[in-house]
Design a protein around this motif. Structure first.
Motif, PDB file in Angstrom:
ATOM      1  N   GLN A   1       0.824  -1.211   0.000  1.00 35.57           N
ATOM      2  CA  GLN A   1       0.000   0.000   0.000  1.00 35.57           C
ATOM      3  C   GLN A   1       0.858   1.261   0.000  1.00 35.57           C
ATOM      4  O   GLN A   1       0.390   2.335   0.340  1.00 35.57           O
ATOM      5  N   ASP A   2       2.112   1.120  -0.356  1.00 33.96           N
ATOM      6  CA  ASP A   2       3.054   2.235  -0.459  1.00 33.96           C
ATOM      7  C   ASP A   2       3.407   2.899   0.863  1.00 33.96           C
ATOM      8  O   ASP A   2       3.780   4.070   0.903  1.00 33.96           O
ATOM      9  N   TRP A   3       3.314   2.166   1.952  1.00 35.30           N
ATOM     10  CA  TRP A   3       3.825   2.655   3.218  1.00 35.30           C
ATOM     11  C   TRP A   3       5.321   2.355   3.268  1.00 35.30           C
ATOM     12  O   TRP A   3       5.762   1.309   2.809  1.00 35.30           O
ATOM     13  N   GLU A   4       6.088   3.253   3.834  1.00 37.04           N
ATOM     14  CA  GLU A   4       7.499   2.985   4.100  1.00 37.04           C
ATOM     15  C   GLU A   4       7.558   2.294   5.460  1.00 37.04           C
ATOM     16  O   GLU A   4       7.322   2.924   6.500  1.00 37.04           O
ATOM     17  N   VAL A   5       7.844   1.022   5.453  1.00 40.68           N
ATOM     18  CA  VAL A   5       7.815   0.211   6.669  1.00 40.68           C
ATOM     19  C   VAL A   5       9.203   0.175   7.306  1.00 40.68           C
ATOM     20  O   VAL A   5      10.187  -0.164   6.649  1.00 40.68           O
ATOM     21  N   VAL A   6       9.251   0.527   8.578  1.00 35.83           N
ATOM     22  CA  VAL A   6      10.473   0.433   9.373  1.00 35.83           C
ATOM     23  C   VAL A   6      10.230  -0.706  10.370  1.00 35.83           C
ATOM     24  O   VAL A   6       9.565  -0.522  11.380  1.00 35.83           O
ATOM     25  N   ASP A   7      10.740  -1.879  10.049  1.00 34.42           N
ATOM     26  CA  ASP A   7      10.517  -3.065  10.875  1.00 34.42           C
ATOM     27  C   ASP A   7      11.718  -3.235  11.795  1.00 34.42           C
ATOM     28  O   ASP A   7      12.817  -3.546  11.343  1.00 34.42           O
ATOM     29  N   ILE A   8      11.498  -3.014  13.080  1.00 33.44           N
ATOM     30  CA  ILE A   8      12.594  -3.096  14.046  1.00 33.44           C
ATOM     31  C   ILE A   8      12.438  -4.293  14.987  1.00 33.44           C
ATOM     32  O   ILE A   8      13.117  -4.374  16.002  1.00 33.44           O
ATOM     33  N   GLY A   9      11.566  -5.218  14.628  1.00 34.16           N
ATOM     34  CA  GLY A   9      11.321  -6.379  15.481  1.00 34.16           C
ATOM     35  C   GLY A   9      12.311  -7.500  15.255  1.00 34.16           C
ATOM     36  O   GLY A   9      13.086  -7.492  14.295  1.00 34.16           O
ATOM     37  N   PRO A  10      12.282  -8.496  16.133  1.00 36.95           N
ATOM     38  CA  PRO A  10      13.198  -9.630  16.026  1.00 36.95           C
ATOM     39  C   PRO A  10      12.875 -10.490  14.804  1.00 36.95           C
ATOM     40  O   PRO A  10      11.759 -10.471  14.293  1.00 36.95           O
ATOM     41  N   VAL A  11      13.862 -11.244  14.360  1.00 41.05           N
ATOM     42  CA  VAL A  11      13.670 -12.111  13.192  1.00 41.05           C
ATOM     43  C   VAL A  11      13.779 -13.588  13.540  1.00 41.05           C
ATOM     44  O   VAL A  11      13.508 -14.431  12.691  1.00 41.05           O
ATOM     45  N   THR A  12      14.166 -13.915  14.764  1.00 44.25           N
ATOM     46  CA  THR A  12      14.241 -15.313  15.181  1.00 44.25           C
ATOM     47  C   THR A  12      13.246 -15.549  16.320  1.00 44.25           C
ATOM     48  O   THR A  12      12.847 -14.615  17.010  1.00 44.25           O
ATOM     49  N   ALA A  13      12.874 -16.792  16.512  1.00 45.24           N
ATOM     50  CA  ALA A  13      11.883 -17.146  17.527  1.00 45.24           C
ATOM     51  C   ALA A  13      12.457 -17.223  18.938  1.00 45.24           C
ATOM     52  O   ALA A  13      11.755 -17.593  19.876  1.00 45.24           O
ATOM     53  N   GLU A  14      13.718 -16.835  19.085  1.00 48.74           N
ATOM     54  CA  GLU A  14      14.320 -16.822  20.422  1.00 48.74           C
ATOM     55  C   GLU A  14      13.545 -15.860  21.317  1.00 48.74           C
ATOM     56  O   GLU A  14      13.209 -14.748  20.907  1.00 48.74           O
ATOM     57  N   SER A  15      13.257 -16.281  22.532  1.00 46.54           N
ATOM     58  CA  SER A  15      12.465 -15.478  23.462  1.00 46.54           C
ATOM     59  C   SER A  15      13.075 -14.095  23.653  1.00 46.54           C
ATOM     60  O   SER A  15      14.290 -13.944  23.795  1.00 46.54           O
ATOM     61  N   THR A  16      12.215 -13.092  23.630  1.00 49.92           N
ATOM     62  CA  THR A  16      12.640 -11.713  23.800  1.00 49.92           C
ATOM     63  C   THR A  16      11.604 -10.994  24.665  1.00 49.92           C
ATOM     64  O   THR A  16      10.520 -11.521  24.907  1.00 49.92           O
ATOM     65  N   HIS A  17      11.915  -9.805  25.098  1.00 51.29           N
ATOM     66  CA  HIS A  17      11.063  -9.086  26.040  1.00 51.29           C
ATOM     67  C   HIS A  17      10.253  -7.996  25.333  1.00 51.29           C
ATOM     68  O   HIS A  17      10.817  -7.060  24.782  1.00 51.29           O
ATOM     69  N   TYR A  18       8.920  -8.115  25.396  1.00 49.69           N
ATOM     70  CA  TYR A  18       8.056  -7.169  24.707  1.00 49.69           C
ATOM     71  C   TYR A  18       8.212  -5.718  25.169  1.00 49.69           C
ATOM     72  O   TYR A  18       8.064  -4.818  24.349  1.00 49.69           O
ATOM     73  N   PRO A  19       8.542  -5.420  26.443  1.00 52.07           N
ATOM     74  CA  PRO A  19       8.648  -4.004  26.804  1.00 52.07           C
ATOM     75  C   PRO A  19       9.689  -3.237  25.984  1.00 52.07           C
ATOM     76  O   PRO A  19       9.453  -2.091  25.582  1.00 52.07           O
ATOM     77  N   LYS A  20      10.823  -3.872  25.721  1.00 51.05           N
ATOM     78  CA  LYS A  20      11.856  -3.151  24.960  1.00 51.05           C
ATOM     79  C   LYS A  20      11.406  -2.904  23.525  1.00 51.05           C
ATOM     80  O   LYS A  20      11.733  -1.879  22.942  1.00 51.05           O
ATOM     81  N   HIS A  21      10.628  -3.798  22.955  1.00 52.57           N
ATOM     82  CA  HIS A  21      10.165  -3.612  21.580  1.00 52.57           C
ATOM     83  C   HIS A  21       9.052  -2.563  21.509  1.00 52.57           C
ATOM     84  O   HIS A  21       8.991  -1.784  20.561  1.00 52.57           O
ATOM     85  N   GLY A  22       8.181  -2.546  22.509  1.00 54.98           N
ATOM     86  CA  GLY A  22       7.142  -1.525  22.564  1.00 54.98           C
ATOM     87  C   GLY A  22       7.734  -0.141  22.746  1.00 54.98           C
ATOM     88  O   GLY A  22       7.332   0.816  22.077  1.00 54.98           O
ATOM     89  N   GLU A  23       8.695  -0.031  23.636  1.00 51.96           N
ATOM     90  CA  GLU A  23       9.340   1.261  23.873  1.00 51.96           C
ATOM     91  C   GLU A  23      10.090   1.746  22.632  1.00 51.96           C
ATOM     92  O   GLU A  23       9.990   2.923  22.257  1.00 51.96           O
ATOM     93  N   ALA A  24      10.839   0.871  21.996  1.00 53.73           N
ATOM     94  CA  ALA A  24      11.639   1.267  20.823  1.00 53.73           C
ATOM     95  C   ALA A  24      10.747   1.792  19.705  1.00 53.73           C
ATOM     96  O   ALA A  24      11.047   2.825  19.085  1.00 53.73           O
ATOM     97  N   ALA A  25       9.639   1.115  19.453  1.00 59.06           N
ATOM     98  CA  ALA A  25       8.717   1.573  18.407  1.00 59.06           C
ATOM     99  C   ALA A  25       8.072   2.890  18.811  1.00 59.06           C
ATOM    100  O   ALA A  25       7.946   3.813  17.995  1.00 59.06           O
ATOM    101  N   ALA A  26       7.666   2.999  20.071  1.00 62.41           N
ATOM    102  CA  ALA A  26       7.020   4.218  20.549  1.00 62.41           C
ATOM    103  C   ALA A  26       7.956   5.426  20.441  1.00 62.41           C
ATOM    104  O   ALA A  26       7.521   6.527  20.089  1.00 62.41           O
TER     105      ALA A  26
END
Length: 149
Positions: A29-54
């Motif tokens: 849809q012509d959005w410029e997507v900035v994907d900063i999330g993890p790429v492997t299924a290794e367990s990670t902590h959602y607070p750091k990902h929420g904060e980084a995107a925010a």
């Protein structure tokens, strides 16, 4: 609709596949997507990902953000701790539209264990195609902003 067509996406390990499906949907849809999330299924902590995107949204680097975790709740809570962020977790299109129209939400949170891909894409479209209505809603959004101060 926002004039800044740059959108940040992030998630924890529980939502990688749905986040990637959303990224592809937005790119089409012509959005410029900035994907900063993890790429492997290794367990990670959602607070750091929420904060980084925010922080990307709060700084103006991205006009909007979409974040995901298992339920959408925890990552939304973390994002809302960043000044200037109004993020709601949605499991239906009506709520997604309303958080933009009435609350001027700048971030959407989704639960990858709550909604399937088809519904998630509908929710994303409802969120992105809605516009803030202002008026009496602006007064209420201002009241929310005052709480941050």
């Amino acid at each position: 609709m926002t004039t800044n067509k740059r959108i940040v996406l992030s998630s924890d390990h529980a939502a990688i596949a749905l986040r990637q499906a959303i990224a592809a949907h937005l790119a089409a849809q012509d959005w410029e997507v900035v994907d900063i999330g993890p790429v492997t299924a290794e367990s990670t902590h959602y607070p750091k990902h929420g904060e980084a995107a925010a922080r990307r949204v709060a700084s103006g680097d991205c006009g909007l953000g979409i974040i995901l975790c298992g339920t959408g709740q925890g990552i939304m809570m973390a994002a809302n701790k960043v000044k200037g962020i109004r993020c709601g977790v949605c499991s239906d299109s009506f709520s997604a539209r309303m958080i933009r129209q009435h609350n001027d939400a700048n971030m959407l949170s989704l639960g990858a264990r709550v909604v399937g891909e088809g519904l998630a894409l509908d929710i994303v479209d409802a969120f992105l195609n809605a516009e803030f209505e202002g008026g009496r809603h602006a007064t209420r959004v201002d009241m929310i902003t005052e709480i941050e101060a």
